[in-house]
Structure formats: structure tokens, C-alpha cells
Design an enzyme around this catalytic site. Structure first.
Site, PDB file in Angstrom:
ATOM      1  CD  GLU A  32      -2.522   1.777   0.338  1.00 58.82           C
ATOM      2  OE1 GLU A  32      -3.418   1.041  -0.094  1.00 58.82           O
ATOM      3  OE2 GLU A  32      -2.289   2.911  -0.163  1.00 58.82           O
ATOM      4  CE  LYS A  33      -1.025   4.797  -5.262  1.00 58.96           C
ATOM      5  NZ  LYS A  33      -1.835   5.914  -4.792  1.00 58.96           N
ATOM      6  CB  THR A  40     -11.210   5.252  -1.663  1.00 56.69           C
ATOM      7  OG1 THR A  40     -10.211   5.196  -2.671  1.00 56.69           O
ATOM      8  CG2 THR A  40     -12.153   6.405  -1.927  1.00 56.69           C
ATOM      9  CB  CYS A  41     -13.606   2.627   2.117  1.00 57.09           C
ATOM     10  SG  CYS A  41     -14.846   2.301   3.354  1.00 57.09           S
ATOM     11  CD  GLU A 183     -23.538   9.148   0.440  1.00 47.50           C
ATOM     12  OE1 GLU A 183     -24.102   8.058   0.478  1.00 47.50           O
ATOM     13  OE2 GLU A 183     -22.325   9.289   0.696  1.00 47.50           O
ATOM     14  CD  GLU A 199     -27.053  13.709 -13.278  1.00 47.28           C
ATOM     15  OE1 GLU A 199     -26.183  13.581 -12.406  1.00 47.28           O
ATOM     16  OE2 GLU A 199     -26.988  13.166 -14.411  1.00 47.28           O
ATOM     17  CG  HIS A 313     -21.428  -3.201   0.899  1.00 45.76           C
ATOM     18  ND1 HIS A 313     -21.551  -1.856   1.113  1.00 45.76           N
ATOM     19  CD2 HIS A 313     -22.381  -3.510   0.000  1.00 45.76           C
ATOM     20  CE1 HIS A 313     -22.539  -1.375   0.388  1.00 45.76           C
ATOM     21  NE2 HIS A 313     -23.058  -2.361  -0.304  1.00 45.76           N
ATOM     22  CG  HIS A 437     -45.240  -2.753  18.403  1.00 46.84           C
ATOM     23  ND1 HIS A 437     -45.468  -1.931  17.317  1.00 46.84           N
ATOM     24  CD2 HIS A 437     -45.954  -2.251  19.438  1.00 46.84           C
ATOM     25  CE1 HIS A 437     -46.306  -0.967  17.692  1.00 46.84           C
ATOM     26  NE2 HIS A 437     -46.613  -1.137  18.965  1.00 46.84           N
TER      27      HIS A 437
HETATM   28  C1  LIG Z   1     -16.675  10.274  -1.042  1.00 45.98           C
HETATM   29  C2  LIG Z   1     -16.919   8.787  -1.115  1.00 45.98           C
HETATM   30  C3  LIG Z   1     -17.862   8.207  -0.282  1.00 45.98           C
HETATM   31  C4  LIG Z   1     -18.090   6.837  -0.351  1.00 45.98           C
HETATM   32  N1  LIG Z   1     -19.024   6.293   0.484  1.00 45.98           N
HETATM   33  C5  LIG Z   1     -19.274   4.966   0.435  1.00 45.98           C
HETATM   34  C6  LIG Z   1     -20.202   4.375   1.311  1.00 45.98           C
HETATM   35  O1  LIG Z   1     -20.805   5.040   2.149  1.00 45.98           O
HETATM   36  N2  LIG Z   1     -20.411   3.037   1.223  1.00 45.98           N
HETATM   37  C7  LIG Z   1     -19.751   2.262   0.309  1.00 45.98           C
HETATM   38  O2  LIG Z   1     -19.986   1.049   0.257  1.00 45.98           O
HETATM   39  N3  LIG Z   1     -18.850   2.801  -0.534  1.00 45.98           N
HETATM   40  C8  LIG Z   1     -18.594   4.127  -0.483  1.00 45.98           C
HETATM   41  N4  LIG Z   1     -17.642   4.666  -1.318  1.00 45.98           N
HETATM   42  C9  LIG Z   1     -16.947   3.783  -2.253  1.00 45.98           C
HETATM   43  C10 LIG Z   1     -15.822   3.019  -1.545  1.00 45.98           C
HETATM   44  O3  LIG Z   1     -14.947   3.932  -0.931  1.00 45.98           O
HETATM   45  C11 LIG Z   1     -15.080   2.156  -2.545  1.00 45.98           C
HETATM   46  O4  LIG Z   1     -15.985   1.345  -3.241  1.00 45.98           O
HETATM   47  C12 LIG Z   1     -14.067   1.271  -1.822  1.00 45.98           C
HETATM   48  O5  LIG Z   1     -13.097   2.052  -1.157  1.00 45.98           O
HETATM   49  C13 LIG Z   1     -13.375   0.357  -2.834  1.00 45.98           C
HETATM   50  O6  LIG Z   1     -12.414  -0.410  -2.175  1.00 45.98           O
HETATM   51  P1  LIG Z   1     -11.112  -0.928  -2.952  1.00 45.98           P
HETATM   52  O7  LIG Z   1     -10.364  -1.752  -1.984  1.00 45.98           O
HETATM   53  O8  LIG Z   1     -11.528  -1.514  -4.230  1.00 45.98           O
HETATM   54  O9  LIG Z   1     -10.303   0.390  -3.342  1.00 45.98           O
HETATM   55  P2  LIG Z   1      -9.741   1.611  -2.492  1.00 45.98           P
HETATM   56  O10 LIG Z   1     -10.461   1.798  -1.238  1.00 45.98           O
HETATM   57  O11 LIG Z   1      -9.680   2.755  -3.448  1.00 45.98           O
HETATM   58  O12 LIG Z   1      -8.274   1.159  -2.125  1.00 45.98           O
HETATM   59  C14 LIG Z   1      -7.285   1.004  -3.091  1.00 45.98           C
HETATM   60  C15 LIG Z   1      -5.947   1.179  -2.429  1.00 45.98           C
HETATM   61  O13 LIG Z   1      -4.926   0.807  -3.339  1.00 45.98           O
HETATM   62  C16 LIG Z   1      -3.834   1.683  -3.176  1.00 45.98           C
HETATM   63  N5  LIG Z   1      -3.042   1.628  -4.407  1.00 45.98           N
HETATM   64  C17 LIG Z   1      -3.424   1.952  -5.660  1.00 45.98           C
HETATM   65  N6  LIG Z   1      -2.430   1.736  -6.534  1.00 45.98           N
HETATM   66  C18 LIG Z   1      -1.395   1.254  -5.821  1.00 45.98           C
HETATM   67  C19 LIG Z   1      -0.088   0.836  -6.160  1.00 45.98           C
HETATM   68  N7  LIG Z   1       0.352   0.861  -7.413  1.00 45.98           N
HETATM   69  N8  LIG Z   1       0.716   0.406  -5.163  1.00 45.98           N
HETATM   70  C20 LIG Z   1       0.314   0.375  -3.865  1.00 45.98           C
HETATM   71  N9  LIG Z   1      -0.929   0.757  -3.493  1.00 45.98           N
HETATM   72  C21 LIG Z   1      -1.767   1.185  -4.465  1.00 45.98           C
HETATM   73  C22 LIG Z   1      -4.491   3.031  -2.936  1.00 45.98           C
HETATM   74  O14 LIG Z   1      -3.602   3.925  -2.297  1.00 45.98           O
HETATM   75  C23 LIG Z   1      -5.654   2.625  -2.044  1.00 45.98           C
HETATM   76  O15 LIG Z   1      -5.329   2.695  -0.687  1.00 45.98           O
HETATM   77  C24 LIG Z   1     -17.373   6.036  -1.265  1.00 45.98           C
HETATM   78  C25 LIG Z   1     -16.412   6.611  -2.092  1.00 45.98           C
HETATM   79  C26 LIG Z   1     -16.179   7.974  -2.016  1.00 45.98           C
HETATM   80  C27 LIG Z   1     -15.136   8.586  -2.916  1.00 45.98           C
END
Ligand SMILES: Cc1cc2nc3c(=O)[nH]c(=O)nc-3n(C[C@H](O)[C@H](O)[C@H](O)COP(=O)(O)OP(=O)(O)OC[C@H]3O[C@@H](n4cnc5c(N)ncnc54)[C@H](O)[C@@H]3O)c2cc1C
Length: 468
Positions: A32-33, A40-41, A183, A199, A313, A437
């Protein structure tokens, strides 16, 4: 460094995959970088936004409910610095939680950006190569930016930029009426901003059940959020102390800040994937089957980089499934019961088919029942009667096809629908079961009863409205 399973990316998909692989006996490494785990989550998505949603909800309670219920606290005021401290504390607790889960399960976190050298090695920037037997790609997604003139202004921010704000903008324009845009519009309206959504499609959250999208638009309008649907943004100009946003047929709106939330693209470029034969599409992401296998036999892909859903999820579940398959088990992802939570005010939560999808797939053999919150005792005592619960089933066998809810705490309540759909329940299972209830959960049973044509708690005059 050698690993049985190397996971690229430490977000919900990646950290879950790494932990599950370790539980199954693998030497698991997660690359993880970013300086924190969680992706993101946890860092800039679900967790910080919902911490602000909680602040917005507290304000709403103070503004609209406390006095009614007999609690005097004086004039509510937003303290954005305190709200941000709270948000940061929640994020810290969650990201550190993942780091301790890694320790507890024996997962090694390799810090740095990774790139595939070949189908058994990942090079890590500034570090040692990781050689692996199996790899799981979980690199997530990034915010898209449309080619609109002026969008390079520092006042045009993505969701990460908006979450970093230390002041509440007086006027906020939200470009894109999808989940993230709605949101933030809902939060900032409660924080006191004048909010405008632009939109290009005719509805907010177009993938959701049409009645839910309509209800959200109605409630947003009541809350004073300006909606410009079916309007394209054509340009943005700096005015010195703000922005002038052009849209539609020569219309403009002034703003202090603009959120650009027009969707997210999969992070698949620059990872060396194509070079080693992993098939991908730059817009749709990495091609992976229900076992999360890519076109290269020992490489799996999960979450936003390989997904249709872009939900935390679905990433969690895909991570578990990929790890189990990588460790020689046989697991598949079943997407029938994917909950779709939207943390607006009012909240929306659905699972299964929308009403339109049900009618498309089952024609006339569909029955729908809608139960309004105003007929639910717990919602009335919570002063939260906006919205309804809709139950959708097919009439040949009575199989439940979908639940759509708009209203109080529905993002928590939807799990009942998830379990029912996963178990292939009939509508009778839900309608003839018992709900405690007085609780909000009774509305799910009641919607089933309405769909079966035997409502108990809806007064006659409301039945027609509920059916409409
Ligand atoms: C504002 C916002 C609100 C959200 N709210 C919700 C919510 O309420 N409920 C919900 O279910 N989803 C929500 N989401 C979506 C959710 O965040 C994503 O679906 C989820 O994080 C996806 O998980 P992931 O593991 O696929 O990717 P990510 O969480 O994006 O994680 C990917 C990771 O990979 C790392 N990475 C990428 N490339 C490299 C590399 N080359 N080397 C090392 N590390 C790397 C990144 O740094 C990152 O940490 C939201 C998204 C946003 C932007």
C-alpha cells in the site's frame, strides 16, 4: 521478499483479501502506497463522509426534533472545526484498526507503490521486490474529471478536496447528481450552504428505483437545494472572489466552491498489468470472473479496479472470495443481495431489483406494496416520517425480488432485505414473520402485507396513496 499471496492495495478489497489469505495459512503481504491503510473508503470515502453525515443529523435533530420532544438546548450552531476533529478521530481509529488487524493476523504491510514486473513479481518503489505464488489486485479507483473549460480552477474540487475544507462555503455547486454528489449536497445544505446540483440526466441517482429518486428530488427541493436536471455544465469562470458556473442553455449560477462528482474510473494504468497479459478496459476495469480470477491464472482482482458496483461491501466480499480461491478453496461472489445504501437526508437503501427491473423481467406477474413511515409508531415518535418502504415480489411463487426504502435509518434496516433475498425468501416469509414492536423494522413486514393486499396499519385513505 517472498509471499504466498501478495495483495496490491490496502483498501477494503485488499486488506480483507490479505487477512483472509493469512487466516487460511498463507504468508500474506499487502503493498500500500499511502501512509495509512484502509484505502478510499476509510481515508477519504465512506468513513469521513458518514462522520459528517452524523454531524448533519445531529444538527437536524437539534433544529427540528429536540424541542418537540421536550429537550431544550438553545440555538444549534455548526462548529466545523470540531466536526472536522471528530471526522479525523473516526478516520484515525478505523485506519489504525486495520493496521492492528494486520498484526493480529500476521499480514505484512509493505509500504510503497507496486508494479507488476512479471506474473510472479511485484516491484515496489524504493523497496525490495515481492515475489509471489498468487496475487490479488485491489488498486481501487480515482475521481473522473470531465473536459469542461475552467474546471482546473482550485475552487473546483473532488470529494477528497471537499472533505479537506476547513470552512463551509456560502454557495456550493455540485456537478453530478449521483450518490457522492447527493450525499455532499445533503450534508452541506444542513451545514448552511446554498446548494445547487447540476445533473445531465433527468433524475438524481439514475440507477436507483425511480420512486426513490423522485422522493429524494422532492425532499431536496423542500430543503432548498436547487436542482437543475437534464442540464449540461458547459464552463466555469473565476470571478475574483468565486466562480460563475455555466450550464444548460446559457444559464449561470455563482458559487464559492464546486464539487466535481461525475463518477470514478478504475485504477488500472501504470501497474504493468497489460504487459503480463491481464485483460482490462480503462473505463470498466480489470476483467474478472465470479471467482475473481483474471485472464492470468494466478492473479485475481477485486473492488473498484475490477468492479461494476464501486461499493466497499462488494469489495470486502470479493476480497474474501479471491483469497479463498487463491488458497485452493472454491468460492464465488453472489451478487443477488447487494445492499445499495445512500446516506442523504432522507436516506435511501435498496436491495435486489428496482420496480422497473422487476416489471421488465417478470411482466405483469409483479406485486408491489408501499408502507409510509407516517403509519409507523417508532418513526412518529422519532419525528422522522418522511418516506416509505416498498416491497416487490413476483406473483407466481411469491419470491421476494426487491426492497426499496426511503426514510429514517434505512441504511441500517436494509440488512433484513439482504438476508431475505439471499435466502430466496417469499414475501410471506417477511410479511408473516414477526417484527419487534415498536420498531422501524416493522415497516418492512408491513410493506410485505400491503404487497399481499392485506395491510393492517394503513388507514384506508392512505392506502390509495401507498399504492400510487
Ligand atoms: C466520497 C466517497 C464516499 C463513499 N461512500 C461509500 C459508502 O458510504 N459506502 C460504500 O460502500 N462505498 C462508499 N464509497 C466507495 C468506496 O470507498 C469504494 O468502493 C471502496 O473504497 C473500494 O475499495 P477498494 O479496496 O476496491 O479500493 P480503495 O479503497 O480505493 O483502495 C485502493 C488502495 O490501493 C492503493 N493503491 C493503488 N495503486 C497502488 C499501487 N500501485 N501500489 C500500492 N498501493 C496502491 C491506494 O492507495 C488505495 O489505498 C465512497 C467513495 C467515495 C469517494
Amino acid at each position: 521478499m517472498e509471499a504466498d499471496v501478495a495483495v496490491l492495495g490496502g483498501g477494503p478489497g485488499g486488506y480483507t483479501a490479505a487477512i483472509r489469505a493469512a487466516q487460511l495459512g498463507a504468508k500474506a503481504v499487502c503493498i500500500e502506497k499511502e501512509p495509512e491503510l484502509g484505502g478510499t473508503c476509510l481515508r477519504v470515502g465512506c468513513i469521513p463522509t458518514k462522520a459528517w453525515v452524523q454531524t448533519a443529523f445531529a444538527l437536524k435533530e437539534a433544529e427540528e426534533t429536540f424541542a418537540k420532544l421536550g429537550v431544550r438546548v438553545g440555538e444549534p450552531q455548526l462548529d466545523i472545526a470540531a466536526a472536522n476533529e471528530w471526522k479525523a478521530a473516526v478516520v484515525k481509529q478505523m485506519t489504525q484498526g486495520v493496521a492492528s488487524l494486520f498484526k493480529a493476523n500476521g499480514v505484512e504491510w509493505v509500504k510503497g507503490a507496486g508494479r507488476f514486473k512479471d506474473a510472479s513479481t511485484i516491484a515496489v518503489e524504493g523497496g525490495e521486490d515481492v515475489s509471489f505464488k498468487q496475487a490479488i489486485v485491489a488498486t481501487g479507483s480515482y475521481p473522473l474529471r470531465p473536459p469542461i473549460p475552467g474546471l482546473d480552477s482550485s475552487r473546483c474540487v473532488d470529494s477528497t478536496g471537499l472533505l479537506a475544507q476547513e470552512r463551509v462555503p456560502r454557495r456550493l455547486v455540485v456537478l453530478g447528481g449521483g450518490i457522492i454528489g447527493c450525499e455532499f449536497a445533503s450534508i452541506f445544505r444542513r451545514f448552511g450552504s446554498e446548494v445547487t446540483i447540476i445533473e445531465m440526466l433527468p433524475t438524481l441517482i439514475p440507477q436507483e428505483d425511480a420512486d426513490a429518486s423522485k422522493e429524494l428530488a422532492k425532499q431536496f427541493s423542500k430543503r432548498g437545494i436547487a436542482l437543475h436536471l437534464e442540464k449540461q455544465c458547459t464552463g466555469v469562470e473565476e470571478t475574483g472572489d468565486g466562480l460563475r458556473v455555466q450550464f444548460g442553455d446559457g444559464e449561470t449560477v455563482e458559487a464559492d466552491l464546486m464539487l466535481v462528482s461525475v463518477g470514478r474510473g478504475p485504477t488500472v494504468e501504470g501497474l504493468g498489468l497489460e504487459e503480463i497479459g491481464v485483460e482490462l478496459d480503462k473505463r470498466k476495469g480489470i476483467a474478472a470472473d465470479e471467482r475473481r480470477r483474471t485472464t492470468v491464472q494466478n492473479i485475481y482482482a477485486v473492488g473498484d479496479c475490477a468492479g461494476y458496483w464501486q461499493l466497499a461491501h462488494t469489495a470486502f466480499r470479493e476480497g474474501e472470495v479471491a483469497a479463498e480461491n487463491a488458497m485452493g478453496h472454491d468460492a464465488v461472489v453472489d451478487n443477488r443481495g447487494v445492499p445499495r445504501p445512500i446516506y442523504t437526508d432522507p436516506e435511501i437503501a435498496s436491495v435486489g431489483l428496482t420496480e422497473a427491473e422487476a416489471r421488465e423481467q417478470h411482466g405483469d406477474d409483479v406485486a408491489v406494496g408501499t408502507f409510509p413511515w407516517v403509519a409507523n409508531a417508532r418513526a412518529v415518535m422519532q419525528n422522522e416520517t418522511t418516506g416509505w418502504v416498498k416491497s416487490i415480489h413476483e406473483t407466481r411463487y411469491g419470491e421476494l425480488l426487491g426492497i426499496v426504502m426511503v426514510g429514517p435509518h434505512v441504511t441500517d434496516l436494509i440488512e433484513a432485505g439482504v438476508v431475505a433475498l439471499d435466502a430466496e425468501s417469499t414475501v410471506e416469509t417477511v410479511a408473516d414473520g414477526m417484527a419487534a414492536h415498536p420498531t422501524l423494522s416493522e415497516a418492512i413486514k408491513e410493506a410485505g402485507l400491503v404487497a399481499l393486499g392485506r395491510p393492517i396499519h394503513i388507514p384506508a385513505k392512505r392506502r390509495a396513496a401507498a399504492r400510487a
